[in-house]
Design a protein around this motif. Structure first.
Motif, PDB file in Angstrom:
ATOM      1  N   ASP A  23       0.003  -9.877  -8.930  1.00 47.66           N
ATOM      2  CA  ASP A  23      -0.257  -8.576  -9.536  1.00 47.66           C
ATOM      3  C   ASP A  23      -0.659  -7.526  -8.512  1.00 47.66           C
ATOM      4  O   ASP A  23      -0.741  -6.346  -8.827  1.00 47.66           O
ATOM      5  N   SER A  24      -0.965  -7.972  -7.276  1.00 48.80           N
ATOM      6  CA  SER A  24      -1.483  -6.973  -6.344  1.00 48.80           C
ATOM      7  C   SER A  24      -0.367  -6.440  -5.439  1.00 48.80           C
ATOM      8  O   SER A  24       0.385  -7.208  -4.842  1.00 48.80           O
ATOM      9  N   ALA A  25      -0.282  -5.113  -5.406  1.00 50.42           N
ATOM     10  CA  ALA A  25       0.727  -4.452  -4.575  1.00 50.42           C
ATOM     11  C   ALA A  25       0.083  -4.102  -3.244  1.00 50.42           C
ATOM     12  O   ALA A  25      -0.756  -3.201  -3.188  1.00 50.42           O
ATOM     13  N   VAL A  26       0.429  -4.815  -2.172  1.00 48.04           N
ATOM     14  CA  VAL A  26      -0.232  -4.571  -0.887  1.00 48.04           C
ATOM     15  C   VAL A  26       0.447  -3.454  -0.094  1.00 48.04           C
ATOM     16  O   VAL A  26      -0.166  -2.862   0.784  1.00 48.04           O
ATOM     17  N   VAL A  27       1.705  -3.180  -0.397  1.00 45.57           N
ATOM     18  CA  VAL A  27       2.373  -2.011   0.175  1.00 45.57           C
ATOM     19  C   VAL A  27       3.047  -1.287  -0.984  1.00 45.57           C
ATOM     20  O   VAL A  27       3.725  -1.910  -1.803  1.00 45.57           O
ATOM     21  N   GLN A  28       2.821   0.020  -1.055  1.00 50.13           N
ATOM     22  CA  GLN A  28       3.280   0.751  -2.235  1.00 50.13           C
ATOM     23  C   GLN A  28       4.082   1.981  -1.848  1.00 50.13           C
ATOM     24  O   GLN A  28       3.530   3.028  -1.550  1.00 50.13           O
ATOM     25  N   GLY A  29       5.380   1.824  -1.792  1.00 48.02           N
ATOM     26  CA  GLY A  29       6.267   2.977  -1.635  1.00 48.02           C
ATOM     27  C   GLY A  29       6.170   3.670  -0.298  1.00 48.02           C
ATOM     28  O   GLY A  29       5.909   4.862  -0.228  1.00 48.02           O
ATOM     29  N   ILE A  30       6.392   2.919   0.782  1.00 47.50           N
ATOM     30  CA  ILE A  30       6.348   3.521   2.128  1.00 47.50           C
ATOM     31  C   ILE A  30       7.736   4.057   2.493  1.00 47.50           C
ATOM     32  O   ILE A  30       8.732   3.350   2.367  1.00 47.50           O
TER      33      ILE A  30
END
Lengths: 311, 262
Positions: A23-30
């Motif tokens: 559930d955890s997004a560690v990189v978001q839309g780079i």
């Protein structure tokens, strides 16, 4: 050093890179572009997603969404072809303890289809470049931390890469060793090689990078040239004040329309671009326990944007 | 499709990884050659010549053979088993978790499959070297004919591939290097002792005979004893070795891949 038989458009473009673990997004839309001869820094605290982002850029991490284009190749599908023209310095020293310093280069060159006399000559050139020419016969465990990092860099340059990734290259090095490493990075730039650098040292980012992407919790929170970023987000100069109530300084800052923030025992107050001395004198008039005036830096930028300090 | 492309291997990539391991081996070749030569000699002397006066001849497939002759193919199989399994399990685990050799190789233009196949083939190479050297010791001792050994080479290679893959599977399975002992005690040692290497399996109780017969070292040992004759089910033994190799390699790749690519 970066000569290549075929002209290659060595621009790296990251399109909407996401990486999620459960559930955890560690990189978001780079998103970003790295041009040849440019040093781009990913600056952020530990856990900001820098290493994961770098992994996606060279194909060791599969993005949950988005992709990376390098020259004619798309990562991670064509990672192998792309890495033919990339050099990668990972965060951990993964030098081969089974080989000597020299063999670490000649044997690794084999993976790039460089062998025999060509490999030995290239290894010699690179040992000269990273100033390890006397250490060829050493075992890896006989090298200092700084020497190991330089050897990993040399290994990443065997193939005359057009783009080099440096993931926290100077973490744990003493100031001299860091300076040595910086010299090499600037040399790469001068040869037209693109460099992607991740670091949590703001002085390193400020000193080396043409452009910085500030990362926090997997997102790019701001970007720009180091000095532009500092000027835009913070200003030119900062006063560090100790022994005055932050509320009092806040009132003063409001009056001048500048930013202030308590941090540790002190409070930071930005000096206005126009007539900075006026505010400075007013702070002085409060007779603080300690007062220092200095250039604004990336640490201030980070503090202003995120409310936290870089570690 | 994209995953298939991403992990596709090239002959050069696989060779280059194998070559790296070979360079390490070459630099200490004397040390590396010692165990596969000394081990079978010790076993042949200890068990063969030590036990022969007590045991005399052995009845194998309605043939009477001398005890050292009987155990020589078993020794070859054991050489294959130990060297390929230990290279796959311990050495690959170390390269994966301590030396980070896999991670370093993956910064070069190599795919996961290149590195995986290179490691696997290297484990198989070590098993094949051990099996062949053991065979040569047996040839010199007059226990296995040289032409028979040459014809057995494909079997030695197949067995090495199987146990190398099993080793890699273990390397992918365990979290700590000490845990490699678990499959050693549960699988390797029972195989080493029960699979018809030191005595014909038909002396075992029926249930144990069944279990020992299914373990792949039994199939390999039976097949390596081909100069003395083959059991009627031998095509199934061969098929079992092939199938087990493919399954084990697949399992190994599935275990190791997530350790490198998340």
């Amino acid at each position: 050093m970066t000569t290549s038989s075929t002209p290659l458009n060595a621009t790296l473009t990251a399109y909407d890179l996401w990486k999620c673990y459960g559930d955890s997004a560690v990189v978001q839309g780079i998103n970003f572009v790295l041009e040849p001869g440019e040093i781009v820094g990913l600056l952020g605290p530990n856990g900001a997603g820098k290493t994961t982002t770098v992994g996606m850029l060279y194909g060791s991490v599969v993005p949950s969404r988005g992709f990376v284009q390098f020259g004619p190749w798309q990562m991670p599908v064509q990672g192998r072809q792309a890495r033919t023209h990339m050099g990668i310095v990972t965060q951990e020293d993964n030098l081969d303890p089974d080989f000597t310093v020299f063999e670490n280069l000649t044997h690794f060159a084999h993976h790039y289809r460089i062998w025999g006399q060509t490999a030995r000559q290239r290894a010699g050139e690179l040992l000269d470049l990273v100033n390890l020419q006397d250490k060829g016969k050493y075992q890896i465990d006989e090298l200092s931390g700084g020497m190991k990092r330089r050897l990993v860099l040399a290994r990443a340059l065997l193939n005359h890469p057009r783009l080099v990734f440096l993931d926290e290259p100077t973490t744990g090095l003493d100031p001299d060793a860091r300076q040595d490493f910086w010299r090499l990075v600037l040399h790469l730039k001068s040869e037209g090689c693109g460099v992607l650098l991740t670091t949590h040292y703001m002085d390193e980012a400020q000193r080396l990078c043409d452009r910085i992407l500030l990362m926090q919790q997997g997102k790019v929170i701001d970007e720009g040239k180091p000095l532009d970023l500092i000027a835009r987000v913070v200003g030119r100069e900062v006063a560090e004040v100790e022994g005055i109530a932050p509320e009092k300084l806040q009132a003063l800052a409001d009056q001048f329309g500048v930013w202030t923030r308590p941090f540790g025992n002190a409070t930071l107050v930005t000096l206005p671009l126009e007539q900075p001395d006026t505010l400075w004198q007013q702070i002085e008039a409060l007779h603080p326990l300690r007062l220092a005036r200095r250039q604004a830096n990336l640490e201030d930028v980070f503090l202003r944007l995120t409310g936290t300090l870089l570690e | 499709m994209s995953v298939v492309k991403r992990v596709a291997a090239t002959p050069w990539g696989v060779y280059s990884v194998w070559w790296r391991h070979f360079q390490v081996y070459r630099s200490t070749w004397l040390v590396n050659f010692l165990p596969p030569i000394s081990e079978p000699i010790i076993y042949l002397v200890a068990f063969g010549y030590g036990l022969t006066p007590l045991i005399g001849d052995v009845l194998y497939l309605d043939q009477t053979v001398s005890y050292p002759q009987f155990i020589a193919p078993g020794m070859i199989a054991i050489g294959v088993l130990f060297q390929s399994f230990f290279e796959g399990a311990y050495s690959s685990f170390i390269r994966l978790n301590f030396q980070k050799t896999w991670q370093a190789l993956l910064t070069a233009p190599l795919s996961f499959t290149d590195v995986f196949l290179g490691d696997w083939l290297w484990a198989a190479t070590k098993g094949s070297i051990a099996g062949t050297l053991t065979g040569l010791v047996a040839v010199v001792a007059g226990l296995y004919a040289l032409p028979h050994l040459l014809l057995s080479l494909p079997l030695i290679v197949l067995g090495s591939l199987l146990f190398g893959a099993f080793g890699l599977f273990v390397a992918g399975l365990v979290r700590k290097v000490d845990q490699v002992n678990v499959p050693i005690f549960l699988v390797i040692i029972p195989m080493f002792t029960l699979c018809g290497t030191y005595f014909p399996r038909d002396t075992l109780p029926r249930v144990l005979q069944g279990i020992a017969g299914v373990l792949p070292l039994a199939a390999l040992t039976d097949l390596l004893r081909w100069p003395m004759g083959l059991p009627t089910w031998w095509p199934f033994s061969l098929l079992w070795l092939l199938v087990a190799t493919v399954i084990m390699a697949r399992l190994a790749a599935l275990r190791i891949y997530p350790k490198l690519f998340s």
